[in-house]
Design a protein around this motif. Structure first.
Motif, short mmCIF file in Angstrom:
data_model
loop_
_atom_site.label_atom_id
_atom_site.label_comp_id
_atom_site.label_asym_id
_atom_site.label_seq_id
_atom_site.Cartn_x
_atom_site.Cartn_y
_atom_site.Cartn_z
N THR A 1 37.07 54.74 61.48
CA THR A 1 38.40 54.39 61.01
C THR A 1 39.22 55.67 61.13
O THR A 1 38.65 56.75 61.08
N ALA A 2 40.54 55.57 61.29
CA ALA A 2 41.36 56.78 61.34
C ALA A 2 41.15 57.58 60.05
O ALA A 2 41.05 57.00 58.96
N TYR A 3 41.08 58.91 60.19
CA TYR A 3 40.83 59.77 59.04
C TYR A 3 41.88 59.57 57.95
O TYR A 3 41.57 59.62 56.76
N THR A 4 43.13 59.33 58.37
CA THR A 4 44.19 59.15 57.38
C THR A 4 43.96 57.90 56.54
O THR A 4 44.48 57.78 55.45
N GLY B 1 36.27 58.41 58.81
CA GLY B 1 37.09 59.07 59.81
C GLY B 1 36.71 60.52 60.07
O GLY B 1 37.33 61.20 60.85
N GLN C 1 41.48 60.13 65.07
CA GLN C 1 42.90 59.79 65.14
C GLN C 1 43.07 58.38 65.68
O GLN C 1 42.29 57.93 66.51
N ASP C 2 44.09 57.72 65.19
CA ASP C 2 44.43 56.41 65.73
C ASP C 2 45.91 56.45 66.05
O ASP C 2 46.76 56.43 65.15
N ASP C 3 46.26 56.55 67.35
CA ASP C 3 47.65 56.74 67.73
C ASP C 3 48.50 55.50 67.55
O ASP C 3 49.72 55.55 67.64
N THR D 1 51.56 58.61 62.37
CA THR D 1 51.11 59.67 61.48
C THR D 1 52.18 60.74 61.37
O THR D 1 52.56 61.32 62.38
N ARG E 1 49.57 63.94 68.57
CA ARG E 1 49.38 62.63 69.20
C ARG E 1 49.21 62.82 70.70
O ARG E 1 49.81 63.70 71.30
#
Lengths: 446, 305
Positions: free
Chosen positions: A396-399, A405, A424-426, A430, A438
């Motif tokens: 999963t995205a770290y955020t 993540g 990261q998930d662009d 973010t 990005r």
């Protein structure tokens, strides 16, 4: 002080540059909260005297290694424990020299709050930017800048105001989640534990009172979706045990996020099956319900092939497998830089897989806060990479989830931990410094 | 205790520490081939074993325990050790300092204490048992050098700790990888304080060797500590034997572990004393740590616990 009063635990980390008085601040915090015992104080008074100092050097409380005392510096992250009637604290004291990023990343990765020291006579230094950037990157929920040595300036008020403005601007650019700026004198103790009488121009809380009142971040983790990376399968299989457990097959792990109750539907990855939670044991005793942070063992209604490294999660929105990980990494290896094509081991939750670094997609320039194109990442560099892995990872995205993540890169030969990675998930917008990294950001040079 | 509010559950400090220790046990036992737990019968190793039992429950603890026997043990601690391994049905390995002294591999120190002599038998036992994961009960609040050691601490083939070359420890992602011949020391109690240990012993009703509680003993006063008179400690000139009500805060070699005067006969009473104590447990009762400012660091570098 009873055990009930000690219910709340806060993990904090401190970071600063060389000579900004961080060890003194930590010593002051321990001393003024009466967490230094008589024999410890005796020992540092003895040493301070033998070195010809008038007062006990509080930095000696934390600088424990031979080389540290000989060179008067702090070498490695040190962990300190102290308590006040309101709260208990675990403090990771991160020194700010050669391995500065490595130390700060280490301390910040588990911190609820990060305290960055700034010397008011020096203002914002390269390391200040770096420490705040690390705090933002690692998503530390609360950042505190302790503006130190206010006792050295005749007009500290003006300097503090100006510096505060610059710090807020920088924090906004970096995407810091929550910033508090406190003027202190670690040497004299102003605004460390007690609010100072000498700073009438500052009406905020002391550092300690701010720390005592910060909300616990575990509430946020519990609100996330349920996820349990499986650490091991527990099968007693012994005839000597009570017959109740002869067929027991439990999946053990620490709940990474969310909560789980008996009867909940869960999805199992990579098996891709859905089943029901039959039984929950928390630290060796049955429970109806368990939450993030607890170490549990689940038994499931259906026979599914599950091993270490698998993920049991809430079916809705459970991560799907990927064999290509897009991430920001902090390079922590002082022996070997990171290059394209490098072979690594990647440890994500409880799963270790082989990987190959596909491409280096830019390094963060701490001056401009933009990405720049480079051939390799050296010690302390922060940058964007793609890693191809041999088996699917359920990220999963770290955020969105620190537990699902985050990952380590490990050198397959020596076993050294080389990097801290954040997925990261662009497709998710973010803000701040992560957004600057990005893959499609304007400054991107490929 | 767990308190449920409308939406979230607040875990107590002890619940969080317990969960972390269990996580460490499961993670390292899964990645290691032949783990072993160092068991002295001291309170920290007893708490460690209690946590290991919970981590793998209802299965038995999946590794043996190793006792490095100085030969200067309190008899009640040995008895407690044997009772505990019997109850938990785990295998006990013993490395005896006495054997090394008998065949000349180690020489008795002039002061007669044997804590420092434990390193060689310990390292030999780790090598012979091919143990790649070695659990120790050290806590970071005990001592300044320990405050800097990681939860997973890499040791080279000579058992040495290199404080300047430690792996960064990130999130709760532990790295136990090592080359053949190397091993990792694992400290599941790293983040516990003495107060946490006693709170946990009280809360869980954990059984300890009786010398942790107040009892009458013949003692002499030496270096500001009460030392038990017996086979290994005799009164020197000007030292008088007195009977006092004492208890021990740490358990080690009888010749250098001091007692404190105390009327505390239960875990609750000890906990109350720990809360108001003005001395660290090592400062109060361990002569071996008083040698120099870096005594612990020097011993750890050589491969000590």
């Amino acid at each position: 002080m009873s055990t009930e009063n000690r219910a709340s635990l806060l993990r904090i980390a401190t970071a600063g540059s060389v000579d900004d008085g961080k060890s003194t601040l930590v010593g002051r915090l321990l001393h003024d909260t009466k967490n230094i015992l008589v024999d410890q104080l005796d020992a540092i008074e003895r040493v301070s005297q033998s070195r010809g100092l008038d007062a006990a050097d509080l930095a000696l409380l934390t600088d424990g290694l031979r080389a540290e005392r000989e060179q008067g510096i702090t070498i490695d992250v040190a962990y300190r424990y102290f308590a006040t009637p309101a709260r208990s604290f675990i403090l990771a004291d991160c020194p700010g020299h050669v391995q500065y990023t490595r130390n700060t990343v280490t301390g910040a990765s588990t911190a609820d709050a990060l305290i960055v020291l700034v010397d008011i006579t020096h203002g914002i230094m390269e390391q200040t930017r770096r420490h705040l950037a690390v705090g933002a990157l690692l998503g530390v929920p609360h950042l505190i800048v302790a503006v130190n040595k206010i006792d050295l300036l005749p007009d500290a008020e003006e300097a503090f105001r100006e510096l505060s403005g610059q710090l807020h601007e920088l924090a906004d650019e970096l995407g810091v989640l929550d910033l508090r700026i406190i003027p202190v004198s670690a040497l004299r103790g102003d605004n460390v534990v007690e609010a100072s009488q000498d700073t009438p121009w500052y009406d905020g809380p002391s550092l300690l009172s701010w720390l005592e009142n910060l909300p616990d971040s575990s509430e946020l983790t519990q609100a996330e979706r349920f996820a349990l990376p499986v650490q091991c399968v527990i099968r007693p299989q012994s005839a000597a045990l009570s017959p109740e457990f002869v067929d027991y097959r439990g999946y053990a792990g620490q709940i990474a996020s969310g909560s789980v109750a008996v009867g909940d539907k869960v999805a199992v990855q990579p098996a891709g099956r859905t089943t029901t939670v039959e039984r929950i044991d928390v630290a060796g005793a049955p429970a109806e319900y368990a939450v993030a942070g607890q170490s549990v063992t689940l038994t499931l209604a259906d026979q599914i092939d599950i091993t270490r490294g698998d993920l049991i999660a809430e079916p809705a929105g459970a991560p799907s497998g990927t064999k290509s990980v897009e991430a920001v990494v902090c390079w922590l290896d002082d022996e070997k830089p990171l290059r394209e094509g490098q072979r690594v081991l990647l440890k994500h939750t409880t799963r270790v897989v082989r990987g190959i670094v596909g491409s280096l997609d830019g390094r963060l320039n701490l001056e401009s806060l933009a990405a720049e194109s480079v051939e390799s990442f050296e010690l302390n560099d922060i940058g964007r990479v793609t890693v191809r892995v041999a088996e699917p990872l359920f990220t999963t995205a770290y955020t969105q989830s620190h537990a699902l993540g985050s990952f380590l890169l490990i050198d397959p030969q020596s076993g050294r931990t080389q990097a801290a990675g954040m997925v990261q998930d662009d497709s998710v917008n973010t803000p701040g410094v992560l957004g600057n990294l990005r893959a499609d950001a304007g400054e991107w040079a490929i | 205790m767990t308190t449920t509010t409308s939406e979230s559950v607040t875990l107590s400090q002890l619940q969080r520490l317990e969960a972390e220790s269990i996580h460490i046990f499961r993670e390292t036992a899964s990645e290691g081939e032949r783990p072993v737990l160092l068991f002295s019968g001291g309170k920290d190793s007893v708490v460690m074993l209690h946590l290991a039992a919970k981590a793998f429950w209802p299965a038995p603890i999946p590794f043996p325990v190793l006792h490095v026997d100085t030969g200067h043990n309190f008899p009640e601690v040995l008895e407690f050790r044997d009772r505990t391994v019997e109850r938990l049905k785990i295998r006990l390995e013993v490395a005896k300092v006495q054997d090394y002294i008998d065949d000349g591999r180690l020489a008795e120190r002039p002061d007669g204490t044997r804590n420092q002599l434990q390193t060689v038998p310990l390292l030999d036992a780790i090598t012979e048992g091919k143990h790649d994961v070695v659990y120790g009960g050290a806590r970071r609040d005990e001592e300044k050098a320990r405050a800097k050691e990681r939860i997973i601490s890499l040791r080279d083939e000579f058992g040495q700790w290199d404080p300047r070359n430690q792996r960064p420890e990130l999130w709760s992602l532990y790295n136990t990888r090592h080359r053949p011949g190397e091993h990792v020391r694992v400290f599941p109690l790293s983040n516990w304080t003495e107060l946490d240990i006693w709170s946990y012993i009280t809360e869980q009703g954990i059984d300890l060797p009786p010398l942790y509680y107040a009892h009458e003993r013949d003692v002499i006063s030496r270096d500001g500590m009460w030392l038990a008179v017996g086979e290994y400690v005799s009164p020197r000139e000007n030292e008088t034997v007195e009977q006092r009500t004492v208890r021990y805060r740490t358990v080690g070699d009888m010749s250098c572990t001091g007692a404190v005067e105390s009327p505390a006969t239960t875990a609750e009473e000890v906990l109350a004393e720990v809360m108001t104590s003005t001395l660290t447990e090592r400062g109060a009762t361990r002569a071996d740590d008083r040698v120099s400012e870096a005594a612990m660091e020097d011993r750890k570098r050589e491969g000590y616990f």
